[in-house]
Motif scaffolding. Structure first.
Motif: not given
Length: 206
Positions: A50-54, A61-64, A124-126
């Motif tokens: 969680f320090r790196h991703f919320h 989303l970061s992978i997308m 939305k990203e997809l």
């Protein structure tokens, strides 16, 4: 006794977390993707995750975004080349399918609605990712029509939507019959199908 993991730079740690996320999705499925399971895979605490991703959604989303850079951007560059349309189409399709074949976790993420059905940002990203692929595919087809490589008597939307379904077919085959899929040269097979739909006789698929 738990092994102590050395502190790594943030960018490296984020890559490790995303890589482990895709491994879990690929091997165990989306249902097994949790921050607890993820922490075990990278030998970290959930707090460190969680320090790196919320959140888990933030990881996805970061992978997308990585998919946008590693897949969509190269596909757009192929579509905008000055090479003959039939040459670009082959490069476009084979790059697309080869990327998904090499990144099975990404394929599952893109084509499993459980990944985004409760997430407006993911949806939305997809949508944006698929719209870009569709637009770039249509650029190549329009150029082929304009130069007389392909006939005009077909609905461009229908062809492009059919093309977007090819990776889904590949994903199903990879999942259900992996031993047979490994023996198939999938891109040439699908390329022949698309050429037939486009009504071309000029391009031979090797």
């Amino acid at each position: 006794m738990k092994t102590t993991t050395k502190r790594a730079p943030g960018s490296i740690r984020r890559k490790q977390i995303k890589r482990a996320t895709l491994e879990i999705i690929s091997v165990e499925g989306l249902k097994r993707l949790s921050t607890k399971n993820l922490a075990q895979h990278v030998n970290l605490s959930e707090g460190t995750i969680f320090r790196h991703f919320h959140s888990k959604e933030d990881i996805l989303l970061s992978i997308m975004e990585d998919v946008r850079k590693e897949l969509n951007q190269p596909l757009h560059e192929i579509a905008m080349k000055t090479a003959a349309p039939e040459v670009r189409l082959k490069e476009f399709m084979c790059f697309h399918l080869d990327y998904l074949k090499r990144n099975n976790g990404v394929t599952i993420l893109l084509f499993t609605d459980a990944a985004y059905q409760n997430s407006a940002p993911m949806l939305k990203e997809l949508h944006d990712l698929f719209r870009q692929v569709k637009q770039d595919f249509e650029i190549i087809i329009r150029d082929g029509i304009a130069t007389g490589v392909w006939q005009q008597g077909f609905a461009l939307d229908a062809i492009s939507f059919l093309y977007l379904g090819i990776p889904i077919t590949m994903s199903i085959e990879m999942k259900l019959i992996p031993e047979l899929f490994a023996e198939h040269d999938f891109c040439p097979q699908m390329l022949r199908l698309v050429y037939r739909l486009l009504g071309t006789t000029k391009q031979k698929v090797s």
